[in-house]
Design a protein around this motif. Sequence first.
Motif, PDB file in Angstrom:
ATOM      1  N   ILE A  82       9.810 -12.675 -13.166  1.00  0.00           N
ATOM      2  CA  ILE A  82       9.140 -11.384 -13.344  1.00  0.00           C
ATOM      3  C   ILE A  82       8.616 -11.308 -14.773  1.00  0.00           C
ATOM      4  O   ILE A  82       9.375 -11.460 -15.730  1.00  0.00           O
ATOM      5  N   SER A  83       7.320 -11.092 -14.894  1.00  0.00           N
ATOM      6  CA  SER A  83       6.696 -10.942 -16.212  1.00  0.00           C
ATOM      7  C   SER A  83       6.800  -9.489 -16.668  1.00  0.00           C
ATOM      8  O   SER A  83       6.452  -8.561 -15.925  1.00  0.00           O
ATOM      9  N   HIS A  84       7.264  -9.306 -17.902  1.00  0.00           N
ATOM     10  CA  HIS A  84       7.388  -7.959 -18.463  1.00  0.00           C
ATOM     11  C   HIS A  84       6.337  -7.698 -19.549  1.00  0.00           C
ATOM     12  O   HIS A  84       6.514  -6.818 -20.387  1.00  0.00           O
ATOM     13  N   LEU A 125       9.806   4.731  -7.309  1.00  0.00           N
ATOM     14  CA  LEU A 125      10.230   3.327  -7.372  1.00  0.00           C
ATOM     15  C   LEU A 125       9.063   2.372  -7.148  1.00  0.00           C
ATOM     16  O   LEU A 125       8.948   1.350  -7.824  1.00  0.00           O
ATOM     17  N   GLY A 126       8.215   2.696  -6.179  1.00  0.00           N
ATOM     18  CA  GLY A 126       7.124   1.813  -5.793  1.00  0.00           C
ATOM     19  C   GLY A 126       7.119   1.664  -4.291  1.00  0.00           C
ATOM     20  O   GLY A 126       7.629   2.529  -3.563  1.00  0.00           O
ATOM     21  N   THR A 127       6.574   0.564  -3.807  1.00  0.00           N
ATOM     22  CA  THR A 127       6.493   0.294  -2.373  1.00  0.00           C
ATOM     23  C   THR A 127       7.457  -0.823  -2.008  1.00  0.00           C
ATOM     24  O   THR A 127       7.380  -1.929  -2.572  1.00  0.00           O
ATOM     25  N   ASN A 139      18.886   2.711 -18.397  1.00  0.00           N
ATOM     26  CA  ASN A 139      19.164   4.033 -17.831  1.00  0.00           C
ATOM     27  C   ASN A 139      19.278   4.011 -16.307  1.00  0.00           C
ATOM     28  O   ASN A 139      19.420   5.060 -15.674  1.00  0.00           O
ATOM     29  N   GLY A 140      19.193   2.819 -15.739  1.00  0.00           N
ATOM     30  CA  GLY A 140      19.298   2.692 -14.292  1.00  0.00           C
ATOM     31  C   GLY A 140      18.019   2.947 -13.542  1.00  0.00           C
ATOM     32  O   GLY A 140      18.030   3.054 -12.311  1.00  0.00           O
ATOM     33  N   VAL A 141      16.898   3.038 -14.239  1.00  0.00           N
ATOM     34  CA  VAL A 141      15.604   3.258 -13.594  1.00  0.00           C
ATOM     35  C   VAL A 141      15.141   1.955 -12.940  1.00  0.00           C
ATOM     36  O   VAL A 141      15.098   0.907 -13.598  1.00  0.00           O
ATOM     37  N   ILE A 142      14.782   2.019 -11.663  1.00  0.00           N
ATOM     38  CA  ILE A 142      14.370   0.839 -10.898  1.00  0.00           C
ATOM     39  C   ILE A 142      12.866   0.851 -10.699  1.00  0.00           C
ATOM     40  O   ILE A 142      12.273   1.890 -10.365  1.00  0.00           O
ATOM     41  N   SER A 143      12.229  -0.305 -10.892  1.00  0.00           N
ATOM     42  CA  SER A 143      10.790  -0.468 -10.652  1.00  0.00           C
ATOM     43  C   SER A 143      10.589  -1.671  -9.745  1.00  0.00           C
ATOM     44  O   SER A 143      11.181  -2.740  -9.969  1.00  0.00           O
ATOM     45  N   LEU A 144       9.755  -1.524  -8.721  1.00  0.00           N
ATOM     46  CA  LEU A 144       9.511  -2.583  -7.751  1.00  0.00           C
ATOM     47  C   LEU A 144       8.240  -3.357  -8.077  1.00  0.00           C
ATOM     48  O   LEU A 144       7.243  -2.771  -8.518  1.00  0.00           O
ATOM     49  N   SER A 186       0.851  -1.194   0.000  1.00  0.00           N
ATOM     50  CA  SER A 186       0.000   0.000   0.000  1.00  0.00           C
ATOM     51  C   SER A 186       0.889   1.248   0.000  1.00  0.00           C
ATOM     52  O   SER A 186       1.639   1.469   0.959  1.00  0.00           O
ATOM     53  N   PRO A 187       0.841   2.032  -1.094  1.00  0.00           N
ATOM     54  CA  PRO A 187       0.082   1.817  -2.334  1.00  0.00           C
ATOM     55  C   PRO A 187       0.583   0.583  -3.072  1.00  0.00           C
ATOM     56  O   PRO A 187       1.747   0.219  -2.927  1.00  0.00           O
ATOM     57  N   PRO A 188      -0.292  -0.042  -3.878  1.00  0.00           N
ATOM     58  CA  PRO A 188       0.047  -1.339  -4.469  1.00  0.00           C
ATOM     59  C   PRO A 188       1.077  -1.238  -5.595  1.00  0.00           C
ATOM     60  O   PRO A 188       1.068  -0.303  -6.382  1.00  0.00           O
ATOM     61  N   ASN A 189       1.946  -2.234  -5.643  1.00  0.00           N
ATOM     62  CA  ASN A 189       2.870  -2.401  -6.764  1.00  0.00           C
ATOM     63  C   ASN A 189       2.223  -3.264  -7.837  1.00  0.00           C
ATOM     64  O   ASN A 189       1.272  -4.015  -7.556  1.00  0.00           O
ATOM     65  N   PRO A 190       2.750  -3.224  -9.059  1.00  0.00           N
ATOM     66  CA  PRO A 190       2.245  -4.131 -10.109  1.00  0.00           C
ATOM     67  C   PRO A 190       2.475  -5.588  -9.726  1.00  0.00           C
ATOM     68  O   PRO A 190       3.496  -5.936  -9.112  1.00  0.00           O
ATOM     69  N   SER A 191       1.518  -6.446 -10.074  1.00  0.00           N
ATOM     70  CA  SER A 191       1.631  -7.878  -9.781  1.00  0.00           C
ATOM     71  C   SER A 191       2.415  -8.545 -10.909  1.00  0.00           C
ATOM     72  O   SER A 191       1.851  -9.215 -11.777  1.00  0.00           O
TER      73      SER A 191
END
Length: 283
Positions: free
Chosen positions: A192-194, A220-222, A267-272, A167-172
């Motif tokens: 991890i599915s893209h 980034l996410g949670t 580019n070094g962008v991180i996603s959780l 919370s807030p939710p990350n992508p499943s």
Amino acid sequence: MLVNGNAEVASLAAWSATPEVKIVAAQVQTAGTVTPFEGALFFTFAGKASGSASMVQGGTTGLSAGALFVLRGRVQVEFGDLAEARVRFFQGAALLGSATTGPMNPATGLWDTFELPAVVPLGSDRWEVELRGTLVTGTFVNVFYDLLSLSACNASVAAAEVVRLGSPPNPSALLPGLTSAPVLGATWDPVISHASFAPNATLDLLCVTPGPTNVSLPGLGTLLCNTAQILILQPVPAGQPFQVPVPASCGLVGVGLYTQGASVDANGVISLTNALDITLGTF
């Protein structure tokens, strides 16, 4: 659960073995003299002049459906000959399930460790352990065993993976293991599915920790795993399954852990991703 698994009783009475299997203090070989891994004695198949040899022991204890058996030991071979360990489960004369190390051929002159997990099938009333040696080159079956043991976990626990979005939710996007949930003695392989998450990612990461958290990190996410104590941080190319070995240890039955994925682009962008809260099980 094995009787005389360490060979320290100089008798094969507990084993059903071909006559060429012996218990000795030393085996003189052209590559050198084989001595025990520990203690004073070990098993040798080197009297067998062709084909293969084996030693077998069975029992009825510990047979709870879904329980984990682990066969451990030390093995040494010479001249390219092959060793193999097997665990089998029966109901009467019917074979219900089995596991094998496959052919083992460690470096000549060195004692190597093997560990074979096997899950007890429903209805099993007898287990059986077999140690084999197979001639490949030369004249005799140059295969040696020592310090054999068979243990059973008393508990039977189903492995589990529970999605937690935060919370807030990350992508499943972190999916459960492709082969199975995290089973002791196996390799856990989530991915991890893209399909819709971080489509330009070049690297995926999996973090495994003993505790959860829920911290919003804008951009980034949670964060869903407590990174104060990271047990595993495994990188793979984007979209490839992770390969997390789960130790075959009875002390880990039912242990809960907390995992989360992350993806990084060029580019070094991180996603959780979401978390997978897992339970280590025997099946």
